[in-house]
Each structure stands twice: as C-alpha cells, then as structure tokens.
Design an enzyme around this catalytic site. Structure first.
Site, PDB file in Angstrom:
ATOM      1  N   GLU A 118      -5.508 -11.596   7.864  1.00  0.00           N
ATOM      2  CA  GLU A 118      -6.339 -10.389   7.687  1.00  0.00           C
ATOM      3  C   GLU A 118      -7.622 -10.666   6.906  1.00  0.00           C
ATOM      4  O   GLU A 118      -8.244  -9.727   6.396  1.00  0.00           O
ATOM      5  CB  GLU A 118      -5.530  -9.286   7.012  1.00  0.00           C
ATOM      6  N   ASP A 164      -8.056  -4.644   7.242  1.00  0.00           N
ATOM      7  CA  ASP A 164      -8.546  -5.710   6.381  1.00  0.00           C
ATOM      8  C   ASP A 164      -9.271  -6.785   7.182  1.00  0.00           C
ATOM      9  O   ASP A 164     -10.259  -7.360   6.711  1.00  0.00           O
ATOM     10  CB  ASP A 164      -7.374  -6.330   5.595  1.00  0.00           C
ATOM     11  N   HIS A 168       0.813  -1.221   0.000  1.00  0.00           N
ATOM     12  CA  HIS A 168       0.000   0.000   0.000  1.00  0.00           C
ATOM     13  C   HIS A 168       0.846   1.271   0.000  1.00  0.00           C
ATOM     14  O   HIS A 168       0.325   2.352  -0.257  1.00  0.00           O
ATOM     15  CB  HIS A 168      -0.923   0.019   1.219  1.00  0.00           C
TER      16      HIS A 168
END
Ligand SMILES: [Mg+2]
Ligand SMILES: [Mg+2]
Ligand SMILES: [Mg+2]
Ligand SMILES: [Mg+2]
Ligand SMILES: [Mg+2]
Ligand SMILES: [Mg+2]
Lengths: 261, 261, 261, 261, 261, 261
Positions: free
Chosen positions: B146, B172, B45
């Site tokens: 996650e 998540d 990310h």
C-alpha cells in the site's frame, strides 16, 4: 428540555424512527446522523440493558434525534431509571387496561402529576435544574397496544391522562388476536389497526407503529400513523450485507457496473 | 487446526470476506452466518482493540468462517497476541520491503521456522496441543502492499518465505502513488494492481483486495484476485439504513409496494 | 510501597505464585486469598489487556499478594503504563542480551537510575507521593530467559544493574534450544536450567520458573529457584472441573463416598 | 431449535451440568468443551447480569451444550428477555404454588400456550423464523422447589401444564424446612427429596438437583434425579488452585512425583 | 473539520483545558460542558486505553471542546489509531530531537505531507469524506519537552515542519534536569521554561503547560503560554470531596453557614 | 462479617458517607481512602447497575469503609442480589408503610428471621461460611422516608422488626409534601424532619439524611441524625473542577497566590 419527536407528533407532522437492538455506540452515532426523528433503544427484546444505555445515550446527545426507550415491563423503577439516564420518552409494553396506562403515565411524571422519584442524573448534568421545570411536559409516555385485552380497552387507554401516544406491536398483536405471527393483511388485524387509529384520533394523541419492514412503516404513515420505525439496526445491517454479498458475487447484472479501479 | 480461507486460496477458489470495524458481538455473529468465507477484524483503523477481540472471536467460533485480524503495525508481540487469541491469519499493514515481510512471517511461526513465542491460549482451549503441530502450516501471513516503496519491492515481498498472500490497501496505495484518494481508475493505479497480481502469480501465492465497494470486490475477483472484502460492517449498516429510510419515506415508487398489513 | 515478593526473594525465602490469563475480577479476588505470594497477570499471552488490568489490580489491592505483570514486549511505555496502574513488578519476555536487560531495567526506574516517565496514577492514589521515594527500590524488574541467545548471555543479563530476578519460560526455551516443546527432561534443557541458576547465584539475584505444572513448580523450588508459578487460572479451573465431573459421574470408587443428603 | 438437555430428560437419560456464577467468556468456552450436558448461568445469585449473558451465550453457541439460565425472580419480563438472548431453558427460583408455576410456564411460551412476548432476537439471528415454530415445544421451564410452601404444593406444581422439570435448591430448602444450612442428611431433608422425586415421577417430568458438591450430584443421579450440577465455576477453580498449591508446596508425598524437567 | 483549540492558539488566544485520567463517560460529559477549551485523554499515564477512548470521544462529540489525546509513545500506529477514533490533536511524550519531532508530525498527516495511513473511521462517520480534505491542516501535533535532551534540542524541535505546539511535562522535566520532582521554582527549571517559551516564539507556534495545580496553570498563562491544563479529573474529584468532607464535618467556621432545611 | 457503619450507629457515633452515582472503579478507590464511613452506590438514580457493582465492590474491599447499596425498588430479588455481591446494607426507596418495611427487612435476612435466598457469592469468597452465621445480625436494612404516606406511617415503619435505620430523601419528600423541590427551610419540611427523628429515637434506631449539600449534611448531624452523605461523586467532581477553572483563570485574587514554578 425539548422533546423534538413529541413536538412533531403534537404538530401533526409524521416522522420516522429507527429501532436499536444492539449496544454498539458507533451504530448509534451513525443512526443519529442519518435523518431519523427518533431512535428507540429496546430494553425489552433488544440485546442491551441499562448499563448499555448509559453509554449509548451520551453518544447521540447533541444530535437532532430524540432518544426513546422501550422498557422491559411496566415497572415504575425501570421507567424512572431510564428517564434519569436521559430518555425523552418511554415505550411501555403490554398496556392492557386504563389502570396499566395510569401506572405508566404516573411513573413518567413528578408529583403532583405522577409519582416519579427525583434524581435526574444525566438530565441535570446536561441542563441543570431547568430540567425539573420542563420534564413533566416534555417526557413522552407511549403505551403499547399488543394484546386482545389491550385492544378491548384501547379507547380508555388512549383517553388516560398523561398518555401521549399509542404504539402498535404487530407481532404480539397477531398472537393476541389468534392470528399467525406476521399475518398483517388479515382483516382481523387491519380492523384492529383501524380501531387503534380511531382511538388515538378521539383522544387527540399520536399513533405509532413498529415497522416490521420499511414498507410497513411507509404504509402506516400513509394510513394515518404519526410515527413508525423504518427498521431495526439488525435488519439494516443484514440487508446491507446481503446486498453487498450479492453485488460482490456478481449475481447481479454485470452490465450495470462501472469500473471501480 | 484448519484454516478454511487458506485452503481456498491454495486451491485457487476465489472467496469473499467481510471487514469488521465495530466491536459488537452480535454483528459478528450475524456476519458469521451470512456466507462470507472470512471476517477480518481491524485493529489498525477499526474502532476496536485486543480486548474486543477476546469477546468477538469466541462469538464466531464454530461457524464456517475464518477469523483474520489486521494488526495495527508490523510488531511481533501484536501478531503473537492476536494469534494466541484465536486468529487464523494476520493482515500486516505497510509491508514495504522483504525485510518487513520476513519480520511479519517470522512472528507468525514457531521456531525454527520463526520466532513466535509459545502460549496459544484460546487455541489450546479449543484444540488442545494438537494446535502446536498444525499452526505453522495453517496460520496465514498476509502482507499489505500500500505504498510506493512496497510496490517497488513487491516481487521480493511476494517471494519471501512464509508470506501466504499479498493484500492491497487501495486508499493508502493511491496516496503512496501520489494520486487523489479514490482515484482507482487512474492508469497509474491499475498498473500497480497488475504488477501486484503478477508478483503473486510468480510467487505462487494468493492476492487479496480491500473492496472499497462491493463493485470493486467483484471486479477484483474477476481480474484474478483470490479474495476480496465485500464491504465493512459500517458500510453494510449505513446502506441498509439508508435504503430503509428511502423506502419508508415513500421516495421510491409506491406502485411496487404490496400491502403489508 | 513495599514489594512483599521482592522482600521474600531478597531474604532467600522461596515462594509460590499464580499465573492469571483470564480477566475475571472474581477469579483474581479468589486467588488473592488462597495463599499465593504473588499473582502475575499476563499481557503477553493471556486473554487480557491493559484495560482489564485497571479492573483487576484494584480487586486484589489490600490483600497480602504482590501484583506482577508480564508485559507483551520489552517496550518502555508498556512497562511504565502497567507500573502506573499499580504493578509491583514486571516480567519482561525475551530478554536476550545485556542491552535488552538494561532497556527493561531503565524503564522500571525514575531518573537518574532509569528513564521511567513520572505519572504514577494508582500508586499515588493509594499512597500519595511517598510512592516516588520508594518505587525505585521496590519495583521488581524480572528478565525472562527463554531463547538460545538469552541463555548465551545469561551471566551478563543477570549482572545487569537493576535486574532483580531471572525467570525461565520453559516452553519457549525448549523451542529456543531446538527441543520439542515440553521436553523438560532433556539434558540440554536441564543443563540450561543449571546455567541460569548459577548465573543468578553469582549475581546475587533471584531465579524464578514458570511452572508448567504444579509438580514442575515444586521441583523448581526444590532445585534452588526462589519462586515459581504453581499453575494458571485456566489450568486450575480445568483440573477442578474435570475432577468434579469424574466424581459426579461415579467414575471414582463409590465406596469412599459418604452420604451427602 | 432443539433443546438437547430436554431431549435427554424426556428420554430418561441422566446427565450432568455445570453452574456458572462468573461472567468470564473463556471460562464458559472451556466449560462448553468438557462434556457437561448443560451450563446454567445464574442471574439470581451469580456475579453476572443480563449484559453478561449477551456475551456468554454467543461464546458457547455451536458447542454441544444446552444453555440454561436461572432468573433472579419469577418475573415474565426477565424470563422473556433471557429466552430472547438465546437460552434454551429457564430455572425459576422460589416456585411455591401451582399459581407460581403457571406464571413461570406462561412466560416461557408464545400464545396461545402462554404469554411470552415476541422478539426472539438472537434465536432469529441463529435460526431465522423457524424458531417461532419450535420454541414452545423446546424451551424448558424448570421450577425450583426450595421452601416449605413449595414442598407442600409440590404435586400440584409438578402437574402444572408447561412445567418440564422440578429443581431442588438444597440450601434454601434446608432453611425452608427449619434445618441448619447444609444438613443434607437430616431425615426431614431426605424425606423432602423423596417427596419431590415422587411428584416428578407421577407427573412424568424430570427432577434436577443443584449439586452442592460433586458427591452430592453423583448421589442425586444414583437416587433417580434426571440431572444435577456437578459444581460451580468458582468451586472448580478453587479446588483446582488448592490442589496445585498443595502439590507445588510439596505437602503431598514427594515419592509419587516423577521428574518434570 | 475545525480544530477549535488550534484556532485559538493560532489566534493568540490563551485557553485552559482539562486532563482526563479516568475512563468514565459521565465525567467526560460533565467536563465537556464546563467551559474548558479542550480535554486531553491520557493514554500514557492515565487509567484508560484505546478501548475507553472509543466510548469517551462520542460522549463529548457535539460539545464545544476539542478532544486531544496523549499517546503512550511516539509510535505512528498509536497516533494514527487515536486520530481515526476522532482526536483533533495528539500530545506526544518524550520528543527529544528534531528526528523525534518529524516522526510525530509525519504520523499526523496524510501523504505527501506525512505518512498517516488512511482509515478515518469515526471522522468519516461524522463528516463524510470532507474530513480528508481538512485533516492535514486541522490536526494538531503537539510535542512534549520533558527531558534534558529535549531541552537541548528545543529550538530544532519547535522549528520542525508540522509541529503545532510544544508542551511542557513539568515533573519529567524536573527529573530530566536533575532536580527533585516538583522543584518548580528552582532557577534551573524556570530557565528551562523561558528557553522553551522563546523557542516557540521564534518558531511561531504555541506553548502549552501541564498544570500540576490550577495555580501553576494560571501562572503559565500569565507568563506567555498559550494553553495549560487546569488540573486532572482525579485532582478535581479529590479536592471537591475533601472540601465537602471538611464542610460536612463542621471543621470550617459554622458562622458562615446558612440554614439548609 | 462486621458492618462498621452499623456499629457506629448502634454506638451513637455520628458519621459521614459519600454517595456514588458513577461506575468508575478509581473514583470508588479514591473515595474509600478519604475518610468516609460508608459509600452508597445508587442503583435507583445513579448511572450504574448491578454489573457495575460487581466491579466496584471488589475495588473498595479491604478499605475501612462500609459498602451500602440503594436498590432501585423494594424488590426481594434486587435486595438479595446486591447483598450476595457484598453489600453490607441496603437503602430501600419509597418505604411507605409498615408492610413495605417488613418486605424490605425480610429480604435482608435468612430464615427464620426473613426470606433471603441463600447464595452469598462474594461474601463466601471473602469470609467462607462464617458469613452465614453473622449476616442476619450485621446486614443493615435502611428504609427511606420520602413521601407523605411514608411520613404518615413513620412511627410504624421505625418500629418494624429488622429495620435498622430510616433515611430521608429530601427532594422526594419535598414533592411528597407538596413543596417546591429544594424548599428545605419550609416549616412543613422541618416539621417532617423532626417527626422522623422522633420516630427513630422512640424505636431506638438510627436516622440518616441524604445531604443535598455538605452544609445540609453538617446541619443534619448537628440536629441529631446519626449519619448523612456529604455529597455525591458528581458534585465533588463538578465543584472541584469549577474551583480549578476559577483559579486557573485568575478570577480569584492573584495576591494570594504563591509562585509555583
Ligand atoms: Mg411486543
Ligand atoms: Mg492501509
Ligand atoms: Mg515465553
Ligand atoms: Mg435457592
Ligand atoms: Mg511526562
Ligand atoms: Mg428518593
């Protein structure tokens, strides 16, 4: 073009800026959305150069923040080049005489007001040639007072045609006054500050301060400075990281913490 | 090579790390000197990619901080490439099954333990071929839990040969559990956390937490996690800048300020 | 387009190449003028990625050296993208089966011969659309044999339509054969080399070798390999620096030195 | 801060350095681990600029090698900026008079010893403000003697307060003396070298030599120079590549080769 | 967030975009001010990668133009990463089946609508966490139809939940249909176009066309496409340069020229 | 080395060049293949700096186009550095006197003809030391006439030993003559042009013109200029994009369009 920061100074509205030493585009994007009136990218001491500017300035364009650049030296080609890249103003270090001030101001303005060479690359990209009609009025020329010689000539510098503001470099000024670096409460230092403020008031221009700390910036505004930097990107980052480390380590009082998962 | 963070986990010593989303060399240099046990550069990310890593990892080399990388996906070539660039461990997102875990672990180890391809460029530059003798033991493979599927298989994942730690991605995981993002106090979430911790204890491996805030990191350590991130570079920067702006604006009590010049 | 290296292989002319792990434009420019037949830029283990390629390939364009790229994995989009950037051939790691070989070859060729997507950006810039007429014939698809599975299937891989050469990765092959890394004189290793050479002779394609040292490259050519890398940029640099340090330190016999000033 | 190279010079210990013309981080990392006492990054003739320095200096920080920078010109803002980025010394080209020497030395030192502007960005990041207390003593100012005018004034230059060493640029000195470039054995050239050495001995400072070859560096050290560069990154690379190509081509005697696979 | 281009498509307003293959920030800044509805940065065939995107997207932020990205392949981590960097939509190549379409759409949406992993770095920087509330609705998932298989399944692809538009890749479609590249007037090609348009009308989604020329874009809009690219940055540049060279060479009729100095 | 553009000027063959303001490697590669005689990379007003040059010059090397650089200022170290990077000529802004002209010419030539410092990094990489034997003859020194002072001294400037051409900066010249920027048909301006042309004819050197438009370039060549720029990369790009947008919008007569699919 409109130089928002300059409008504020002319209107007597005090404002805070941020000082950028790191060439990260996303730090600049973040700063541009936090409420600072201006960001100064530092080509004198900052860890960036002109190539970085060409990436940083587009990243804050369109946000309500004025891009200023501190150039490395009072050299016309350096001043012209950062203006062509889209700066709305330049902070010029080590302005020690009226002659230095004239040199800086001249580099900021097209003839006949000055000697800036014509080639406003990014400005024209953004505005078209309306830029040429407004640049001389809107570009801010900001002279740093940070030596004993500069202080001795401060009234003449402030009165120089084309100088829009004076800007105090407190660490260099300490050195210049023969003080220890950081001895900002020394009467010699505070007297110098008062003289600089008086010179700007007489000349009808703005006074600015490099805020070595946020507290120093606050005090500067309270004392009559029109603008001050609230800190540098490195100082923001370091203090935020230190605070998080302290909190995560539990070195602060646990009682005040609420559950987070 | 010695993986300092892994030694701490194996010794049962809790430690804090920092999460890096920005590819600025000097932010990394600063972080490396602040006392964090590890820095995780995020290729999933974060606003960086492999090319940035090649500049960031040399900048923290020689400092007492362990370089971890979160890869974008559980792909052997991505894992191999960041290890060759000098990572001491990889955080692998979305490990949902024992098969996923084996895939990740295999990519981290040379044969016969795994299938990592040989070409440790920076490592060999730094250590010479001693690297090959120690890498399989020292490289950390960290599997993220996650999703609901990952949670359902958490015990098998934790027990997979070659997995050194599990790491919780809280946002998540909220999504995966059908919760609103950030609902970290929901009993469904806290039960999931307890199950993950239990799985790591059973397997004799470490548990880590992405600290969404420094408070969350602190609580994670208190609750038995071996490691947690205290925040991200962006969050450190933003909170430091916000604090400075507040201080410089005088929005805090002026009484507490002492003179600064 | 004309692929010079491929012409040499097809004509049975042995040739030497250089292996590039560092993204420095001027190292590449230098290499391109030293007499190597090809340069392979390594996206698998090298300290470079696609963004670097876009700067490196233009820097050697126009010199008589063939640009090859080792991709990180046998993924069609990676192969297509480096070809679009101007590679004349790809070296594909870990080709373990005829199916792997077909996948690699297909990614190198436009339909109907393969499945390469059309968008030859730099090639078209350089040649115009003549490129489309010649690319399928000139692009080299080079399959690496470097695992036990690859060795077991080497005849089928060599015989796969569209594979132009096999390339030995000696370190990985050691690992794959259960040998210590670097045990190149082990009979198990040399037998594997013979089998690979035989497979290429039967299929009428070229064999290449990653020269772990210049001596190894020389021996490979002597033993029937059509091409070999004489070393890597890092090895060239390090050996040259070591030699200079030795000479400057006077650790060599001073008698042989002539006056230099 | 401690300037290792300067300590060696002051202690009369001869040492060798490397000259860097290429902005590749990993070349720098490699050099930093090979035993050179210092690396000089060349902003005058090298293919790099300040932006490259900001990436190169962090990559060698923490290794036992002293970072020196040759600036493009004897300009205070250039000198200040590279010091702020973490250089431990500057090599200043074309110092032709005592006035030139004073200008260079002044730019290297904070007041009152000089006129360096305060803003040691990377230094403070690494050391905190202890840097300010030690910099004036540890920063090395190295003046190049490479013209006839410089030679004529060499005694005055060597005696200038704040100059720590003289450094010979042999190619420019040939030109300056009216010799063919590279005519290092001409008596006019060797006499100039002797005069420079004598001037440094009288002044009690160090003498350095740009080693056009490793042999020249060796001879310089033998003749009384305190430091010399053993070669440049480009020369190291080229000679290593040439040697490998020769070896791989079998142009050397095959008898001496042992089996490699 | 609001996706301007998607609003236009949903409102049935045809619009034109530009295709970007070059990673130059200032080309992007210029394009963003010329009246295109969207710019598509091409990570499949363009000479740019993710690292470039992180510099390009900030440079057009704040301008009334929608940033789209063509990813290199239908891989969830690639799609997620460009969305995190601030893309408002992704163009996914080689969508050949409803399964492919579901994979692409799922990667674009947070659970429960899809499987996008949470970490919207630049988006959150710009908007804060309002982003999470609007992204699933505003992010555009655009599936490319460019193979015979994709054409055979076009109705199912268009009807896939979460697909917002189809996009024709005309060169690849020629290849896929067994036509010569560029044979856009072949009835087989035009019939394919009609079928694609019909599928989008039935599904109530938009159809887009990669305009190989500006004329092709114009015809596409006339024939019912909702959006088309008017050309690429390289084509714009080349045609403008060719026109200037022709004019400056006087190869055009001199009569039409007026005096210019 | 051979300076192709200079040969053309000396042979009295008029030629056209392109002006580059953007640091994109692939724009430069494209320009280098379009038939321009030279490309001038602009370090004065262009959005590029020296670091960009080190990537741009290799990308056009080997193509039949002469690389010129406009430096930011008449500073010897700037001139030397771009020559060392491979420029075949420099365009020096604001040459206002014979003294300015001598300064520029001296910086372009090795002693005894001038004072260029020796370190031709890329040139030596490309040619070896043959470069030193040819550079003084082949490097072009081009002086800009763009102020009233420069015009007043134009005959002396043209007659300065080592000046190979004069080059008109039309916008700055307007400013310098007290005209509105762009008032190129003003008799004051045209008289200045005639005077500059006459000075070059008398001195036997070439005259060049910055073509503000392609039409202006054409007229300059017709009027006796030896060389002119046909436009800038930004102008090429913008005009090509505008034309495509107009065509795609159907704002041109649809009758003239032929079917494209
Ligand atoms: Mg200062
Ligand atoms: Mg996650
Ligand atoms: Mg291998
Ligand atoms: Mg020299
Ligand atoms: Mg396509
Ligand atoms: Mg001009």
């Amino acid at each position: 073009m409109i130089n928002q920061a300059l409008q504020h100074w002319r209107a007597g509205e005090a404002s805070l800026g941020a000082w950028s030493n790191l060439p990260d585009i996303h730090l600049a994007e973040t700063l541009a959305r936090m409420g600072f009136d201006w960001i100064c990218f530092d080509l004198q001491h900052g860890l960036m150069d002109y190539g970085d500017l060409t990436r940083l300035l587009p990243a804050i364009c369109g946000q309500p923040v004025t891009p200023l650049i501190r150039v490395a030296a009072n050299q016309p080609e350096q001043i012209g080049k950062v203006l062509d890249a889209g700066a709305h103003g330049v902070i010029v270090p080590m302005v020690n005489s009226a002659e230095d001030a004239r040199r800086a101001a001249s580099a900021c303005r097209y003839p006949p007001a000055g000697t800036r060479s014509c080639g406003p690359l990014r400005d024209a990209m953004i505005e078209g040639f309306n830029y040429l009609a407004t640049a001389n009025e809107q570009i801010a020329c900001i002279a740093m007072i940070e030596t004993d010689e500069g202080l001795a000539n401060v009234e003449a510098i402030a009165a120089t045609e084309g100088v829009d503001a004076l800007f105090v470099g407190p660490m260099d000024l300490c050195y210049g006054l023969g003080l220890a670096p950081g001895d900002f409460e020394n009467p010699v230092f505070t007297a110098a500050i008062e003289r600089i403020l008086a010179a700007t008031r007489s000349a009808g221009i703005a006074a600015g301060m490099f805020g070595y700390t946020a507290e120093m910036a606050h005090m500067a505004i309270n004392n009559g400075f029109a603008f001050a930097s609230a800190g540098t990107d490195i100082s923001f980052f370091r203090s935020g990281a230190q605070q998080a480390l302290t909190t995560a380590s539990g070195e602060q009082n646990d009682n005040q913490k609420k559950a987070v998962y």
